[in-house]
Write a protein that holds these residues in place. Sequence first.
Motif, PDB file in Angstrom:
ATOM      1  N   LEU A  38       0.785  -1.282   0.123  1.00 43.29           N
ATOM      2  CA  LEU A  38       0.128   0.136  -0.001  1.00 43.29           C
ATOM      3  C   LEU A  38       0.829   1.349  -0.018  1.00 43.29           C
ATOM      4  N   GLN A  41       0.298   4.628  -1.794  1.00 47.30           N
ATOM      5  CA  GLN A  41      -0.846   5.605  -1.124  1.00 47.30           C
ATOM      6  C   GLN A  41      -0.295   6.854  -0.560  1.00 47.30           C
ATOM      7  N   GLU A  43       1.675   8.590  -2.354  1.00 47.75           N
ATOM      8  CA  GLU A  43       1.238   9.711  -3.506  1.00 47.75           C
ATOM      9  C   GLU A  43       0.046  10.256  -3.470  1.00 47.75           C
ATOM     10  N   GLY A  44      -1.044   9.492  -3.274  1.00 46.21           N
ATOM     11  CA  GLY A  44      -2.493  10.075  -3.033  1.00 46.21           C
ATOM     12  C   GLY A  44      -2.749  10.898  -1.784  1.00 46.21           C
ATOM     13  N   TYR A  86       8.037   9.855  -2.936  1.00 45.60           N
ATOM     14  CA  TYR A  86       6.635  10.526  -3.218  1.00 45.60           C
ATOM     15  C   TYR A  86       6.744  12.142  -3.098  1.00 45.60           C
ATOM     16  N   PHE A 145      -1.558   2.085   6.361  1.00 41.79           N
ATOM     17  CA  PHE A 145      -2.195   3.014   5.861  1.00 41.79           C
ATOM     18  C   PHE A 145      -3.999   3.052   6.152  1.00 41.79           C
ATOM     19  N   LYS A 147      -6.658   5.081   8.059  1.00 37.31           N
ATOM     20  CA  LYS A 147      -6.774   6.421   8.271  1.00 37.31           C
ATOM     21  C   LYS A 147      -7.809   6.785   9.293  1.00 37.31           C
ATOM     22  N   GLY A 163      -7.480  -0.439   2.774  1.00 37.05           N
ATOM     23  CA  GLY A 163      -7.571  -0.457   1.471  1.00 37.05           C
ATOM     24  C   GLY A 163      -8.625   0.820   0.797  1.00 37.05           C
ATOM     25  N   VAL A 164      -8.796   1.458   1.717  1.00 36.95           N
ATOM     26  CA  VAL A 164      -9.602   2.902   1.191  1.00 36.95           C
ATOM     27  C   VAL A 164      -8.483   4.076   0.581  1.00 36.95           C
ATOM     28  N   GLU A 165      -8.306   3.925  -0.722  1.00 37.75           N
ATOM     29  CA  GLU A 165      -7.488   4.794  -1.533  1.00 37.75           C
ATOM     30  C   GLU A 165      -7.512   6.236  -0.907  1.00 37.75           C
ATOM     31  N   PRO A 166      -6.569   7.159  -0.907  1.00 38.28           N
ATOM     32  CA  PRO A 166      -6.664   8.444  -0.619  1.00 38.28           C
ATOM     33  C   PRO A 166      -7.866   9.348  -1.386  1.00 38.28           C
ATOM     34  N   ALA A 168     -10.556   7.781  -3.013  1.00 38.74           N
ATOM     35  CA  ALA A 168     -11.885   7.258  -2.754  1.00 38.74           C
ATOM     36  C   ALA A 168     -12.883   8.238  -2.405  1.00 38.74           C
TER      37      ALA A 168
END
Length: 181
Positions: A38, A41, A43-44, A86, A145, A147, A163-166, A168
């Motif tokens: 992960l 993430q 970057e996000g 990053y 990761f 949050k 697993g919730v991407e930035p 999302a």
Amino acid sequence: MTDIAAIPLTRIDGTPDSLAAYTGHVLLVVNVASKCGLTPQYEGLEKLYNAYKDKGFEVLGFPANDFGAQEPGTDEEIVEFCSLNYGVSFPLFAKADVTGESKQPLYAALTQAQPEKVGPAAEFRERLKGYGMTPTEDPEVLWNFEKFLIARDGTVAGRFAPGVEPAAPELVGAIEAELAK
């Protein structure tokens, strides 16, 4: 419940800090790691930070080596990795545990305040088991990761599975809703 703003923290450069320094801001507290699937993430998270920092938003990164020894570096190595790979410009804090008996007081307070997470935690937990790993159970932090969203008034407004991407929609929507208050 513990006043999370009063909990002493240490920045990654060794200087003392606390969430009180961010009073009035919306915060996204994330336990991070450099050698995790992960890790991209970062970057996000940097994009989120840059998109909303002028509106009173902060991403706060807390390196932890709790999961699969995926953050083995020293604080100096972590800073170098994040900067070179990053371009991380959001605040990072000293590496510390986020789960188990020796977890840092901030994470003890966060998991107590918001014991359940939004997002595909059950699926993520099963995937970890498939890799032969023993995942934590709620209310513990599941993996790198994860949050925690903290409102301007210092209350925990949300918690999102690793697993919730930035980017999302559920996370971005929650951040925007808190910023609008």
